[in-house]
Enzyme design. Structure first.
Site, PDB file in Angstrom:
ATOM      1  N   PHE A   1       0.844  -1.198   0.000  1.00 52.00           N
ATOM      2  CA  PHE A   1       0.000   0.000   0.000  1.00 52.00           C
ATOM      3  C   PHE A   1       0.870   1.235   0.000  1.00 52.00           C
ATOM      4  O   PHE A   1       0.484   2.281   0.496  1.00 52.00           O
ATOM      5  CB  PHE A   1      -0.957  -0.038   1.195  1.00 52.00           C
ATOM      6  CG  PHE A   1      -1.795  -1.288   1.214  1.00 52.00           C
ATOM      7  CD1 PHE A   1      -2.912  -1.396   0.396  1.00 52.00           C
ATOM      8  CD2 PHE A   1      -1.434  -2.378   1.989  1.00 52.00           C
ATOM      9  CE1 PHE A   1      -3.656  -2.564   0.367  1.00 52.00           C
ATOM     10  CE2 PHE A   1      -2.180  -3.548   1.966  1.00 52.00           C
ATOM     11  CZ  PHE A   1      -3.295  -3.651   1.152  1.00 52.00           C
TER      12      PHE A   1
ATOM     13  N   GLY B   1      -1.815  -7.001  -6.565  1.00 49.88           N
ATOM     14  CA  GLY B   1      -3.103  -7.491  -6.086  1.00 49.88           C
ATOM     15  C   GLY B   1      -4.243  -6.651  -6.610  1.00 49.88           C
ATOM     16  O   GLY B   1      -5.411  -6.886  -6.296  1.00 49.88           O
ATOM     17  N   THR B   2      -3.915  -5.672  -7.429  1.00 50.69           N
ATOM     18  CA  THR B   2      -4.892  -4.687  -7.872  1.00 50.69           C
ATOM     19  C   THR B   2      -5.721  -5.152  -9.060  1.00 50.69           C
ATOM     20  O   THR B   2      -6.815  -4.653  -9.295  1.00 50.69           O
ATOM     21  CB  THR B   2      -4.156  -3.407  -8.287  1.00 50.69           C
ATOM     22  OG1 THR B   2      -3.079  -3.805  -9.148  1.00 50.69           O
ATOM     23  CG2 THR B   2      -3.583  -2.688  -7.097  1.00 50.69           C
TER      24      THR B   2
ATOM     25  N   GLY C   1       2.113   2.616  -8.086  1.00 46.61           N
ATOM     26  CA  GLY C   1       1.934   3.519  -6.948  1.00 46.61           C
ATOM     27  C   GLY C   1       1.238   4.762  -7.463  1.00 46.61           C
ATOM     28  O   GLY C   1       1.194   4.993  -8.675  1.00 46.61           O
TER      29      GLY C   1
ATOM     30  N   ASN D   1     -12.110  -2.363 -16.289  1.00 47.01           N
ATOM     31  CA  ASN D   1     -12.683  -3.651 -15.894  1.00 47.01           C
ATOM     32  C   ASN D   1     -13.573  -3.396 -14.685  1.00 47.01           C
ATOM     33  O   ASN D   1     -13.082  -3.113 -13.581  1.00 47.01           O
ATOM     34  CB  ASN D   1     -11.545  -4.626 -15.541  1.00 47.01           C
ATOM     35  CG  ASN D   1     -12.070  -6.013 -15.181  1.00 47.01           C
ATOM     36  OD1 ASN D   1     -13.088  -6.148 -14.499  1.00 47.01           O
ATOM     37  ND2 ASN D   1     -11.379  -7.031 -15.636  1.00 47.01           N
TER      38      ASN D   1
ATOM     39  N   LYS E   1     -15.285  -5.174 -12.813  1.00 47.59           N
ATOM     40  CA  LYS E   1     -15.195  -6.077 -11.662  1.00 47.59           C
ATOM     41  C   LYS E   1     -13.980  -5.768 -10.782  1.00 47.59           C
ATOM     42  O   LYS E   1     -14.112  -5.578  -9.573  1.00 47.59           O
ATOM     43  CB  LYS E   1     -15.119  -7.520 -12.176  1.00 47.59           C
ATOM     44  CG  LYS E   1     -15.356  -8.550 -11.111  1.00 47.59           C
ATOM     45  CD  LYS E   1     -15.335  -9.956 -11.695  1.00 47.59           C
ATOM     46  CE  LYS E   1     -16.739 -10.443 -12.011  1.00 47.59           C
ATOM     47  NZ  LYS E   1     -16.730 -11.821 -12.539  1.00 47.59           N
ATOM     48  N   THR E   2     -12.803  -5.688 -11.401  1.00 49.15           N
ATOM     49  CA  THR E   2     -11.607  -5.420 -10.586  1.00 49.15           C
ATOM     50  C   THR E   2     -11.607  -3.973 -10.074  1.00 49.15           C
ATOM     51  O   THR E   2     -11.113  -3.710  -8.983  1.00 49.15           O
ATOM     52  CB  THR E   2     -10.308  -5.715 -11.364  1.00 49.15           C
ATOM     53  OG1 THR E   2     -10.366  -5.060 -12.631  1.00 49.15           O
ATOM     54  CG2 THR E   2     -10.112  -7.204 -11.563  1.00 49.15           C
TER      55      THR E   2
ATOM     56  N   GLY F   1      -7.467   6.067 -12.815  1.00 52.33           N
ATOM     57  CA  GLY F   1      -6.922   5.049 -11.918  1.00 52.33           C
ATOM     58  C   GLY F   1      -7.817   4.957 -10.719  1.00 52.33           C
ATOM     59  O   GLY F   1      -8.624   5.846 -10.469  1.00 52.33           O
TER      60      GLY F   1
ATOM     61  N   GLU G   1      -6.486   4.155  -5.030  1.00 54.99           N
ATOM     62  CA  GLU G   1      -6.457   4.854  -3.753  1.00 54.99           C
ATOM     63  C   GLU G   1      -7.704   5.655  -3.420  1.00 54.99           C
ATOM     64  O   GLU G   1      -8.032   5.849  -2.256  1.00 54.99           O
ATOM     65  CB  GLU G   1      -5.207   5.752  -3.710  1.00 54.99           C
ATOM     66  CG  GLU G   1      -3.960   4.904  -3.595  1.00 54.99           C
ATOM     67  CD  GLU G   1      -2.684   5.621  -3.957  1.00 54.99           C
ATOM     68  OE1 GLU G   1      -2.026   6.140  -3.061  1.00 54.99           O
ATOM     69  OE2 GLU G   1      -2.324   5.644  -5.147  1.00 54.99           O
TER      70      GLU G   1
HETATM   71 MO1  MOS Z   1       0.567   4.055  -3.087  1.00 55.13          MO
HETATM   72  S1  MOS Z   1       0.670   4.910  -1.214  1.00 55.13           S
HETATM   73  O1  MOS Z   1       1.145   5.310  -4.079  1.00 55.13           O
HETATM   74  O2  MOS Z   1       1.527   2.698  -3.167  1.00 55.13           O
END
Ligand code: MOS
Length: 709
Positions: free
Chosen positions: A242, A469-470, A507, A602, A604-605, A673, A676
């Site tokens: 994360f 895992g995203t 990230g 997608n 679902k994801t 995206g 987050e």
């Molecule tokens: Mo995220 S805190 O940019 O991996």
């Protein structure tokens, strides 16, 4: 949009993950592998006066013991974000000083993990102890330095437009309040782990979860005086990250250095307890917010002053004010960030760094102001929608915040909300409804992707960018299937290896926006190379010619669109809580999230990302905190049982809806995206619902039962 993107294909890596076929860093089998166990400091401030390794060195199976007295050679990297960032600027074992409890002071290498761990406890250390600073009230605060440069994620925290003081003095309605958050841990399922394997003294292979393989490659190269081509990073699967697996940590650097010294492949896996001290956390924050409005509920002034905590070993600001100038329009606006140093490990990036705690405060304050003005909080937000990013002076591209608010309110049934606190109850429990806005920037990096159409009727997509895992494997496969006219099963995706073309950083929620335009381009390119319209035609040609493959590589990169537009994703959360004041029990009953993230690759994801983030936000709101022992300075969290976070029983059904349109100003795919944004605003929505239920305004996270009893 075709079927793959609208319906949401299943996870490409799902089967490998549930069957155990997915290999994580610590699971790689290397012949001759030996095991390292860290020795860590049990004081928070001071110096080592003596360190006795004799007993440890003679313990069964022990191969070597490293301490500051025989530290292996490591070069200092430049430690700037774009080149060779390490989380902790101080190199491991570089001197006898102790800056935080749990700091690495040695590594024992043995022929098994158990023997290494046993011997690590036989190392005898004596210290000269100094008074540590463990509580924020004892820390000295100073203006935060800028982080990551003006163009990157976080500019300098101090900023002002207009004249806050005089406008605030004249405002008809105003509120000022202070909100706090606690230390939070990333606590990924997969612990931090590394295997360092030197093929010879100048060729290094590293198996380590890394959100940025090419960044890690450059950094490890600098740390050991190598060319980047001499380092290979392999990280096909990551069990959650994360923000805590983007750069090398001291344990990884030490592992690679010791492996070089011994010329043996070496594995170091951190215990959960070591992870609480040594692999970052989200700093606690204290945030003072003042809002002033005119009689119509138009904001005239916003002030947001933030304090967060860093470590003596490096500087990290929790950039809460990053969102303040973007969220709502106010002609008079002021932000300030201050940083205090404590004897703790370095704080770092954690899902929506800045926005998550920043919107906790701002979206709580907006709710307080709405009650003060006697305006519906949805209406207050609609009235004050920002048209431009007030700090950058740029208009927002494809902003659909109002739509998120309206659709969310409608789905939730917000119009039926009783306008009084303590006015809803069910089965002797108070019921409350709350809402909050959500937002996170649209970021994007450059990427290259290679596509190969093979004679066996499959296509291979290759890029170093990774899936933590995203759902990145799935999004890449779905995108390629769409452009090539193939089924998802015919696509093989290889990611997470520094030998592959540059796939950017997982990230800042930017992997999808970074990769998708490059995947599309590379797929179009390979069809052009084969002079065909679909991959099937290319397969036919390969059959006839007996050739192996058609291949093409393409890149995509941001250009000057960031000079014309502010890119930001938007959302709104609505929730219901029930509160049993007699026994101090709180339950989240219902959740609606509506998000605008540009094109949804997608469904679902993407919805999974929002759900996961809402769950993490519920943890932030109600449970998560890592306290430090005020005397010893050691985190009092030992494992995943002592770090309280939500279980299934704590989580209601989370309805996720996407609205808005593709953002073609941002990239040719129109995709922003989603990693987050889902956590932002969650804790405020819950506190706002608790206020509606009970009439009690709680401004300190986490909202544990003692706070609403
Ligand atoms: Mo995220 S805190 O940019 O991996």
């Amino acid at each position: 949009m075709n079927k793959a993107t609208t319906t949401g294909i299943n996870r490409k890596d799902g089967r490998a993950k549930v069957t155990g076929a997915a290999i994580y860093a610590a699971e790689h089998q290397i012949p001759g592998l030996v095991h390292g166990y860290l020795v860590t400091a049990n004081i928070a401030h001071g110096r080592i006066t003596s360190i006795d390794t004799q007993t440890a060195a003679k313990a069964p199976g022990v191969i070597a013991v490293f301490t500051p007295q025989n530290a292996p050679p490591i070069f200092k990297p430049s430690n700037d974000f774009m080149n060779s960032k390490i989380y902790e600027a101080r190199l491991p074992l570089s001197d006898d000083k102790i800056y935080y409890a749990g700091q690495i002071i040695g590594l024992v290498v043995a022929d098994s993990l158990e023997r290494a761990r046993h011997a690590a406890h036989l190392v005898k250390v004596e210290y000269a102890t100094l008074q540590p600073i463990i509580e924020a009230k004892n820390a000295k605060f100073q203006e935060s330095p800028p982080m990551l440069g003006e163009e990157m994620i976080f500019e300098k925290g101090n900023f002002a437009i207009g004249d806050f003081d005089s406008t605030m003095a004249a405002a008809t309605t105003k509120i000022t309040a202070t909100y706090t958050t606690s230390n939070e841990l990333q606590a990924p399922m997969e612990p931090h782990a590394i295997i360092a394997h030197w093929q010879d003294s100048d060729s290094l292979t590293i198996y380590e979860p890394s959100q940025w393989v090419l960044g890690s490659q450059r950094t490890y190269a600098e740390l050991f005086g190598l060319q980047k081509e001499q380092v290979r990073i392999i990280t096909p699967f990551i069990g959650g990250a994360f923000g805590c697996k983007a750069f090398p940590w001291p344990h990884g650097i030490l592992c690679a250095a010791v492996a070089r010294q011994l010329q043996r492949p070496l594995k170091v896996v951190l215990s959960r307890r070591q992870m609480t001290a040594n692999t970052g956390h989200r700093s606690e924050t204290e945030q003072k917010i003042s809002l002033g409005a005119d009689a119509d509920g138009k904001l005239v002034a916003i002030d947001h002053a933030v304090k967060s905590i860093t470590s003596p070993v490096d500087t990290f600001t929790e950039p809460c004010t990053i969102i303040t100038a973007a969220m709502y329009a106010a002609p008079n606006l002021r932000t300030q960030q201050e940083l205090g140093v404590m004897n703790v490990g370095i704080a770092t990036f954690m899902r929506a760094p800045g926005e998550a705690p920043g919107l906790w405060a701002l979206e709580s304050a907006m709710d307080e102001l709405a009650w003060e003005l006697n305006i519906d909080p949805v209406e207050l937000r609609l009235k004050n929608e920002s048209k431009e990013h007030q700090r950058r002076g740029l208009p927002f591209s494809a902003k659909h915040f109002a739509e998120c608010l309206r659709v969310g309110a409608q789905q939730f049934g917000w119009q039926d909300r009783p306008k009084q606190v303590r006015s809803l109850s069910r089965e002797h429990k108070l019921i409350g409804w709350g809402m909050a806005g959500a937002s996170f920037p649209g970021l994007r990096d450059s990427a290259s992707v290679k596509v190969r159409l093979l004679a066996d009727g499959t296509a291979e997509i290759l890029t170093s960018g990774n899936d933590m895992g995203t759902g990145a494997y799935t999004v890449v496969a779905g995108t390629a299937a769409e452009v090539l006219g193939l089924s998802v099963e015919q696509i093989r995706v290889k990611m997470g290896d520094s030998l592959l073309p540059n796939g950017g950083l997982a990230g800042g929620s930017q992997m999808t926006a970074t990769l998708v335009p490059a995947v599309i381009k590379a797929c179009e390119e390979v069809l052009k190379t084969a002079q065909v319209a679909t991959a099937q035609e290319a397969f036919n040609i390969l059959h006839q010619s007996g050739e192996n493959a058609f291949e093409a590589t393409a890149s995509s990169a941001p250009s000057d669109e960031r000079k014309k537009w502010a890119f930001q994703s938007w959302g709104a959360h609505f929730c219901e809580v029930s509160v049993d004041e007699e026994i101090g029990r709180l339950q989240v009953n219902r959740w609606v999230s509506v998000m605008n993230i540009g094109r949804v690759m997608n469904a679902k994801t993407a919805a999974s990302q929002v759900r996961g983030a809402v769950i993490m936000g519920i943890g932030q709101a109600l449970m998560e905190q890592c306290l430090f022992d005020p005397n010893l300075g050691y985190p009092v969290v030992y494992d995943l049982a002592t770090y309280h976070f939500p279980t299934h029983a704590d989580i209601p059904r989370i309805e996720v809806t996407f609205v808005g349109k593709p953002d073609f100003n941002f990239n040719p795919a129109g995709v922003r995206g989603v990693g987050e944004i889902g956590i932002t605003g969650v804790s405020a929505a819950i506190a706002n619902a608790i206020y509606h239920a009970t009439g009690k305004r709680i401004r300190d996270l986490p909202i544990t039962p003692d706070k609403f009893l």
